[in-house]
Design an enzyme around this catalytic site. Structure first.
Site, mmCIF file in Angstrom:
data_model
loop_
_atom_site.group_PDB
_atom_site.id
_atom_site.type_symbol
_atom_site.label_atom_id
_atom_site.label_comp_id
_atom_site.label_asym_id
_atom_site.label_seq_id
_atom_site.Cartn_x
_atom_site.Cartn_y
_atom_site.Cartn_z
ATOM 1 C CG ASP A 86 -4.604 1.744 5.096
ATOM 2 O OD1 ASP A 86 -4.954 1.562 6.432
ATOM 3 O OD2 ASP A 86 -4.884 2.355 4.011
ATOM 4 C CG HIS A 110 -6.557 7.122 5.925
ATOM 5 N ND1 HIS A 110 -6.874 6.554 4.776
ATOM 6 C CD2 HIS A 110 -7.737 7.512 6.127
ATOM 7 C CE1 HIS A 110 -8.288 7.306 4.211
ATOM 8 N NE2 HIS A 110 -8.811 7.622 5.089
ATOM 9 C CG ASP A 166 -2.009 1.451 1.493
ATOM 10 O OD1 ASP A 166 -2.998 0.952 0.607
ATOM 11 O OD2 ASP A 166 -1.159 2.359 2.126
ATOM 12 C CD GLU A 180 -1.575 6.187 2.813
ATOM 13 O OE1 GLU A 180 -2.276 7.823 2.664
ATOM 14 O OE2 GLU A 180 -2.109 5.362 3.008
#
Length: 574
Positions: free
Chosen positions: A170, A165, A25, A27
């Protein structure tokens, strides 16, 4: 003599229990892989249900992280100031993922950023096999089990890790979701990676059996209606090519569980041909709003809108209402929910000291003031501290903020958010962010709508391939007529005939009175598209110089991390 032949390992496929998955994942600072940067990478390597390793690092994006994004992710400039740059992180991540099958929730988004980073720093694009848990969830879960395919929704069902987040958390949640979905896929006879990929793409038996429903659908623009045995609409859609669009519902490309469920109920497809693609879009909205098909999610209840009203009384106040009346009040909207309207009201109250009590107050009213007066949020007209004239200064400021200039509200809330972020009070700052977004977006939307709904008649044309022209008559923001003028035809008699047969649309109160806000927005998008020419305008088409539109771009940029997150969690069905 017949001999049994044992298949090769390649023919049998690779058992899922032997596959090394790297679930990852990212960000980021925004939605565009070409324009924005990675701020964090989190990955978990698993095989046979066992965690083999984890990879997690913050990444210095090379530019300041917008405050709104810091509020969303909790990642601040101070956290990444000592973090490595992506050119240092990327080789380690690629080595960690080497020889694995990559997994992500809406993998296209995350892989887009990885590919962009590889291209920017001289690495070949990843050639890994990819599994998308969004696609798996759509194929394997019913709506009764999961109302949507958001990671947060699936994690509540299948994981003890709550997505927050942050990349590693995540990714861990996605691991649990992946394992649960692979176990579910096993009950369908899916045991290898090759079978898993084919299972996601394969059409259902119902889709194959009902392909004949598309046989009688014509080509060209229009609206299609899936109906059940009783003739009730199940789903309404539109397309520039009806035949191709309807056929796609019966192929492997249609993987949405809700749509596949609808195909199982459908008995026929009714088509409505339209002159132009804009007419098809508008007819779709009107049909969804009137018939309310149960498999359409959006646009089903255009009447369920809310407005923020600045009341018409000696000491006006802000009130959330369901309809616009023909009175002297000012309105802001429409909002899709009372929560959104209340958020906008709170944003205005933070800037303009209007009274927040609900009873009617006159210059003769005398009662004790509430606590808001003591903290400077209200001038206490109820105690007689303010005359109607003194209070009117705030009314004018509120009306201007609602209709013309959003800057004072934006500046006040933005400054408050920055103070809260510096104090690490992120939840409060996020609440302010949402209130400001509700106010600015709705104000910008209303100003755009009003620019068109104030015009009694507008005629516009756009060229089509081959020399024809599509022409639309728009009255008070409502599409009143549509037609295609053939190549070489004289425009004057054609436009006159189209105008003469157009729907009669009377004026009404409020910013949106003749059509739904969605319809007027469709018309606006078409008017702003390339090649459109104005033939006639009865009135002035303009926006306020200091309107909210100039601030909306900043709000949208701040939410660019949230938007791809929603996309990766599963698109809703229209």
């Amino acid at each position: 003599m017949d001999y049994a032949v044992q298949g090769t390992l390649d023919e049998l496929g690779t058992p899922l229990s032997q596959i090394t998955f790297v679930v990852f994942d990212l960000e980021t600072t925004g939605v565009s892989a070409g324009e924005h940067a990675i701020t964090e990478i989190g990955a978990v390597k698993v095989r046979g249900g066992e965690v083999l390793g984890e990879f997690a690092t913050l990444v210095d994006p090379g530019s300041p992280i917008p405050p709104f994004i810091s509020v969303l992710t909790g990642i601040t400039d101070s956290m990444v100031v000592a973090a490595p740059r992506i050119e240092s992180v990327l080789p380690s991540f690629l080595e960690f993922a080497a020889g694995s099958t990559l997994v992500a929730h809406n993998a296209g988004f995350d892989l887009g950023f990885v590919r962009a980073a590889c291209a920017a720093h001289g690495y070949p694009p990843p050639a890994h096999q990819v599994v998308d848990t969004v696609d798996l969830a759509r194929k394997l879960l019913t709506r009764d089990e999961a109302p949507n395919c958001k990671l947060s929704t699936l994690a509540k069902i299948f994981s003890h890790t709550e997505p927050c987040h942050r990349a590693l958390a995540d990714a861990r949640a996605t691991v649990d979701v992946l394992h649960a979905l692979l176990e579910r896929a096993g009950s369908f006879g899916v045991h290898t990676l090759e079978e898993l990929k084919g299972f996601v793409r394969a059409p259902t038996p119902e889709q194959r059996r009902k392909r004949h429903l598309a046989d009688s659908v014509p080509a060209g623009p229009g609206v299609y209606v899936f109906e059940d045995e009783g003739g009730d609409p199940l789903y309404v859609g539109k397309s520039t090519n009806l035949r191709n669009r309807v056929r796609s519902y019966f192929t492997a490309s249609e993987t949405r569980p809700r749509v596949r469920e609808m195909i199982g109920v459908a008995a026929r497809v009714r088509s409505i041909s339209c002159a132009t693609s804009l007419e098809a879009e508008v007819r779709e909205l009107r049909l969804i709003g009137s018939a309310k098909p149960r498999y359409n999610r959006r646009s089903r209840f255009p009447e369920k809108m809310f407005w923020l009203k600045l009341t018409d009384e000696p000491f006006p106040r802000l009130s959330v209402v369901r309809e616009v009346k023909d009175d002297q009040a000012s309105y802001l909207g429409p909002f899709n929910s009372t929560r959104a309207a209340e958020d906008a009201r709170t944003a205005l109250h933070e800037t303009v000291p209007l009274r927040q009590c609900t009873e009617r107050i006159t210059p003769r009213t005398r009662r004790s003031a509430c606590a808001l007066a003591e903290i400077g949020k209200c001038g206490a007209p109820c105690e007689g501290r303010q005359s109607p004239g003194e209070y009117a200064v705030h009314v004018v400021a509120a009306r201007r903020a609602m209709e013309l200039d959003a800057a004072p509200v934006f500046s006040a809330i933005e400054a408050r958010m920055e103070r809260l972020a510096l104090d690490q009070r992120y939840e409060e700052a996020a609440a302010d962010r949402d209130r400001l977004a509700s106010y600015v977006r709705t104000s910008a939307r209303m100003q755009r709508l009003r620019s068109l709904t104030a015009i009694s008649q507008m005629i516009a044309a756009a060229p089509l391939p081959g020399g024809a022209w599509e022409i639309h008559v728009i009255r008070y923001g409502r599409l009143a007529s549509a037609g295609v003028m053939p190549k070489g035809a004289h425009p004057t008699p054609f436009v006159e005939a189209l105008t003469a047969t157009a729907e009669t649309v009377p004026p009404g109160p409020g910013p949106v009175h003749a059509a739904s806000a969605e319809e007027t927005e469709c018309v606006l998008r078409w008017l702003e598209s390339a090649g459109v020419r104005l033939v006639q305008v009865e009135g002035t088409w303009s926006l306020p110089v200091s309107g909210a539109g100039r601030l909306k771009a900043r709000i949208d940029h701040a939410y660019q991390t949230a938007e791809p997150r929603r996309a990766r969690e599963g698109r809703p069905l229209r």
